[in-house]
Design a protein around this motif. Structure first.
Motif, mmCIF file in Angstrom:
data_model
loop_
_atom_site.group_PDB
_atom_site.id
_atom_site.type_symbol
_atom_site.label_atom_id
_atom_site.label_comp_id
_atom_site.label_asym_id
_atom_site.label_seq_id
_atom_site.Cartn_x
_atom_site.Cartn_y
_atom_site.Cartn_z
ATOM 1 N N PHE A 1 0.832 -1.204 0.000
ATOM 2 C CA PHE A 1 0.000 0.000 0.000
ATOM 3 C C PHE A 1 0.869 1.258 0.000
ATOM 4 N N GLY B 1 2.226 1.850 -3.341
ATOM 5 C CA GLY B 1 1.209 2.467 -4.180
ATOM 6 C C GLY B 1 1.112 3.962 -3.955
ATOM 7 N N ARG B 2 1.125 4.376 -2.699
ATOM 8 C CA ARG B 2 1.069 5.815 -2.387
ATOM 9 C C ARG B 2 2.276 6.547 -2.961
ATOM 10 N N TYR C 1 -1.469 -1.244 -5.243
ATOM 11 C CA TYR C 1 -2.722 -1.225 -4.489
ATOM 12 C C TYR C 1 -3.472 -2.551 -4.652
ATOM 13 N N ALA D 1 -6.999 0.193 0.334
ATOM 14 C CA ALA D 1 -6.517 0.048 -1.039
ATOM 15 C C ALA D 1 -7.658 0.165 -2.048
#
Length: 319
Positions: free
Chosen positions: A50, A53-54, A76, A90
């Motif tokens: 996660f 992904g950010r 995600y 997510a």
């Protein structure tokens, strides 16, 4: 959101902490690299996916490279696959960047915000919830709902039984004051409920999903159901309104707030909250067999110094 529990690998947790620090300081590339190093050691650590992904999403926003966008989508999706309950959010992140959406018959985006995410969010928020919401954001939804109920021509001086959905720390209970003889609060977050218990405003507190909590209540046994700033996380109104209609006595009322927008449908905004159009609210109230008493414009709170537009809704069970 509280920090997730560790991966079980000391070096992975160290690199994860470095990745968090990099992202907090605006170094998205460094955060991505450290998150990838974390995953080399602990490939099934969902929070690291996660965080990756950010970081990739932040890189895409800054540089516009589609490779970062696609990498964010993959990260995600991996986080969601490893954590189907979706504590990190997510599914919400995927919906906000244009993927992972589910459409209902009206084309509304639903299901992006998971109950596990809401529970984790508000457990982390509980200790400072009232201070931040009331003092910093000028939050007024509970008082506005109670004021709208009081304006009804046949408003009772006291409600015998009140059911407060998503009660949080008890702000609706405070707004009602002595106008509720028996007040029940339902919430997903145990730590929010613990704060509500300290206030001694509620006769009964129930830790439950709101739809399931409503389903456990008896038919036609409630004078008033409230839901302040609940629909911004639930999105779909159908189940909550139908459940509320079932538990209300004939003539009983439902009072709730929604964040609003200029269109007719449901929007998942960049603030990670749902906004409802007026037509959507009106149709949902009618489908639940309720009669709309008011749909009043209101400023629910302020964020970044700007008013957040909303509606205060009161509906009644006929009879």
């Amino acid at each position: 959101m509280s920090r997730p529990s560790g991966s079980g690998e000391f070096l992975a947790d160290r690199r994860y902490a470095y990745a968090e620090g990099c992202l907090a300081e605006g170094d998205a590339l460094g955060a991505a690299e450290m998150a990838e190093q974390t995953l080399e050691i602990a490939p099934r650590y969902a929070p690291a996916w996660f965080l990756l992904g950010r970081a990739r999403e932040a890189r895409y926003v800054t540089h516009g490279d589609l490779r970062d966008h696609h990498a964010a989508l993959r990260a995600y999706a991996a986080a969601l696959d490893l954590d189907p309950e979706d504590v990190q959010g997510a599914r919400l992140a995927l919906a906000q960047i244009g993927a992972g959406r589910r459409e209902d018959g009206d084309g509304d985006v639903l299901g992006a915000i998971s109950p596990a995410y809401i529970r984790a969010l508000f457990d982390a928020y509980a200790a400072r919830f009232e201070r931040h919401l009331v003092d910093d954001l000028a939050y007024r939804a509970p008082e506005l709902i109670v004021a709208a109920l009081d304006r009804l021509p046949d408003a009772p001086a006291v409600y015998d039984t009140v059911l407060d959905l998503g009660c949080g720390t008890g702000l609706v209970g405070a707004a009602l004051g002595d106008r509720a003889r028996h007040l029940t609060g339902i919430d997903l977050s145990p730590l929010m409920l613990a704060e509500a218990a300290r206030g001694k405003r509620y006769a009964r507190l129930v830790e439950a999903d709101l739809v399931a909590g409503l389903a456990a209540e008896p038919d036609a046994g409630t004078d008033l159901v409230t839901a302040a700033d609940v629909m911004i996380y639930v999105g779909g109104l159908t189940d909550l309104l139908a459940g509320s209609a079932r538990v209300l006595r004939p003539g009983g009322c439902l009072g709730f707030s929604v964040q609003s927008h200029a269109g007719d449908g449901l929007v998942l905004g960049p603030d990670a909250r749902y906004a409802h159009g007026d037509v959507l609210v009106e149709r949902a109230v009618a489908r639940a067999g309720l009669v709309l008493e008011c749909l009043d414009p209101a400023t629910l709170r302020r964020e970044r110094g700007l008013p957040v537009p909303g509606r205060i809704v009161v509906a009644r069970r006929p009879g």
